[in-house]
Design a protein around this motif. Sequence first.
Motif, PDB file in Angstrom:
ATOM      1  N   THR A 123       0.849  -1.186   0.000  1.00  0.00           N
ATOM      2  CA  THR A 123       0.000   0.000   0.000  1.00  0.00           C
ATOM      3  C   THR A 123       0.886   1.238   0.000  1.00  0.00           C
ATOM      4  O   THR A 123       1.977   1.243   0.554  1.00  0.00           O
ATOM      5  N   GLY A 124       0.408   2.287  -0.663  1.00  0.00           N
ATOM      6  CA  GLY A 124       1.158   3.533  -0.681  1.00  0.00           C
ATOM      7  C   GLY A 124       2.276   3.574  -1.708  1.00  0.00           C
ATOM      8  O   GLY A 124       3.110   4.476  -1.668  1.00  0.00           O
ATOM      9  N   THR A 125       2.294   2.616  -2.655  1.00  0.00           N
ATOM     10  CA  THR A 125       3.373   2.599  -3.646  1.00  0.00           C
ATOM     11  C   THR A 125       2.929   3.101  -5.016  1.00  0.00           C
ATOM     12  O   THR A 125       3.705   3.044  -5.970  1.00  0.00           O
ATOM     13  N   GLY A 126       1.700   3.584  -5.115  1.00  0.00           N
ATOM     14  CA  GLY A 126       1.262   4.178  -6.380  1.00  0.00           C
ATOM     15  C   GLY A 126       0.528   3.241  -7.312  1.00  0.00           C
ATOM     16  O   GLY A 126       0.553   3.433  -8.528  1.00  0.00           O
ATOM     17  N   LYS A 127      -0.191   2.252  -6.752  1.00  0.00           N
ATOM     18  CA  LYS A 127      -0.904   1.306  -7.610  1.00  0.00           C
ATOM     19  C   LYS A 127      -2.031   1.984  -8.396  1.00  0.00           C
ATOM     20  O   LYS A 127      -2.318   1.586  -9.524  1.00  0.00           O
ATOM     21  N   THR A 128      -2.680   2.994  -7.801  1.00  0.00           N
ATOM     22  CA  THR A 128      -3.801   3.644  -8.493  1.00  0.00           C
ATOM     23  C   THR A 128      -3.352   4.246  -9.812  1.00  0.00           C
ATOM     24  O   THR A 128      -3.992   4.063 -10.853  1.00  0.00           O
ATOM     25  N   ALA A 129      -2.229   4.957  -9.801  1.00  0.00           N
ATOM     26  CA  ALA A 129      -1.722   5.538 -11.051  1.00  0.00           C
ATOM     27  C   ALA A 129      -1.204   4.460 -11.989  1.00  0.00           C
ATOM     28  O   ALA A 129      -1.241   4.621 -13.211  1.00  0.00           O
ATOM     29  N   ALA A 130      -0.744   3.339 -11.430  1.00  0.00           N
ATOM     30  CA  ALA A 130      -0.218   2.260 -12.267  1.00  0.00           C
ATOM     31  C   ALA A 130      -1.282   1.697 -13.189  1.00  0.00           C
ATOM     32  O   ALA A 130      -0.989   1.289 -14.319  1.00  0.00           O
ATOM     33  N   PHE A 131      -2.537   1.639 -12.716  1.00  0.00           N
ATOM     34  CA  PHE A 131      -3.608   1.202 -13.622  1.00  0.00           C
ATOM     35  C   PHE A 131      -4.390   2.382 -14.172  1.00  0.00           C
ATOM     36  O   PHE A 131      -4.953   2.298 -15.275  1.00  0.00           O
ATOM     37  N   GLY A 132      -4.448   3.497 -13.435  1.00  0.00           N
ATOM     38  CA  GLY A 132      -5.245   4.640 -13.865  1.00  0.00           C
ATOM     39  C   GLY A 132      -4.688   5.321 -15.102  1.00  0.00           C
ATOM     40  O   GLY A 132      -5.446   5.702 -16.012  1.00  0.00           O
ATOM     41  N   ILE A 133      -3.378   5.464 -15.168  1.00  0.00           N
ATOM     42  CA  ILE A 133      -2.767   6.145 -16.316  1.00  0.00           C
ATOM     43  C   ILE A 133      -3.022   5.377 -17.616  1.00  0.00           C
ATOM     44  O   ILE A 133      -3.533   5.954 -18.583  1.00  0.00           O
TER      45      ILE A 133
END
Length: 399
Positions: free
Chosen positions: A47-57
């Motif tokens: 958690t906190g490693t940037g997974k949201t941007a990893a799939f969001g971008i």
Amino acid sequence: MTFNELGLNARMVSRLDAVGLKKPTPIQEQAIPQALQGRDILGIAQTGTGKTAAFGIPLVVALSKTPERPAPRSARGLVLVPTRELAGQIVRSLQGLTKDLRITLVVGGKSINAQAEKLARGTDILVATPGRLIDLMDRGSIDLGQTRFLVLDEADQMLDIGFIHALRRIAPRLSTDRQTMMFSATMPKAMAELSRQYLDEPIRIEVSPPGKVADKVAHSVHFVAKAQKQDLLIELLHGHRDDRVLVFSRTKHGAERLMKNLDRAGFAATSIHGNKSQGQRDRAIAAFKAGSVRVLVATDVAARGIDIPGVGHVYNYDLPNVPENYVHRIGRTARAGESGRAIAFCAAEELTELKAIEKVLGTRVEIAGGRPWEAVTGAPQKKRRPRRRSAGRPDRMAA
């Protein structure tokens, strides 16, 4: 490596810069180029490693390439998450990446009629919790036949809440010609089986071993009797009154009772748990984020839905029943490059939970205070319930 080197266009790089994303994290660096090629992704990261941007971008880039508007009651992309808080967080993150795509949030605790009205126009990206999505499917308010992108975020926690049954209802409604991305902080056996069933020749990206605690989190345990936990917590809180503090309780009633006792002890405290309405939970998190309250008492509903910088301390007032949740809980501190402390309380009755946590971590948790219960003669142990025999099945001991 920079975002330019990942193959992103100048417009997306500019948007990333505007929201403060200057350099990709390891999970983003490895996942984004593969996702841009249309590969299915199985991503394992803390958690906190940037997974949201990893799939969001890559999701925003792919949908922006085709300018057609979504059909009524349809969604071009679907992001499934376990909690309302995490769903709201993801919507805000995606909105920072694009002004051109329609992003819709559907979660429990909000008016289903209002959500159905929004879906009537169609949406580019639907961010949803499984239960509310199924409710809307049953009402005929959403048709997923044109959904060509599926993201399962925090998939391991969704397994804990019975997500596998929901996915069996949702997945057949999606387009068979789709890209699927699954992200998680841990990799239990059930999730590996899930990935084999719903992902097509995925590339596995693992930037940290499952169960690994973030490097900048100093975590330790106090061995303390259950009846003395509250006094110890108050004593420790006095040592950092100006910090933003997150306290995890195992039960809803326990969280509410602890919050009220902390408030009476002079701490500005609030709580979130399953007995709170969505409005109450939103207001509690907003107050915590703004700093008008310094202590937030929560059940695991918040373990993966709070992304608030500046949480200096996390307290595991009660140890979690699911050992992997320990990692998610303490991952609420030491975010965005900051450092933090996580302190666990272990009563004699919780020794089994502590051992399970240490097994997941692959190491012993540092002792901050008290004597280990296993070294105390006569320490109470959990009573095991006798196994029930199936009718007509012989007792092995008797045999």
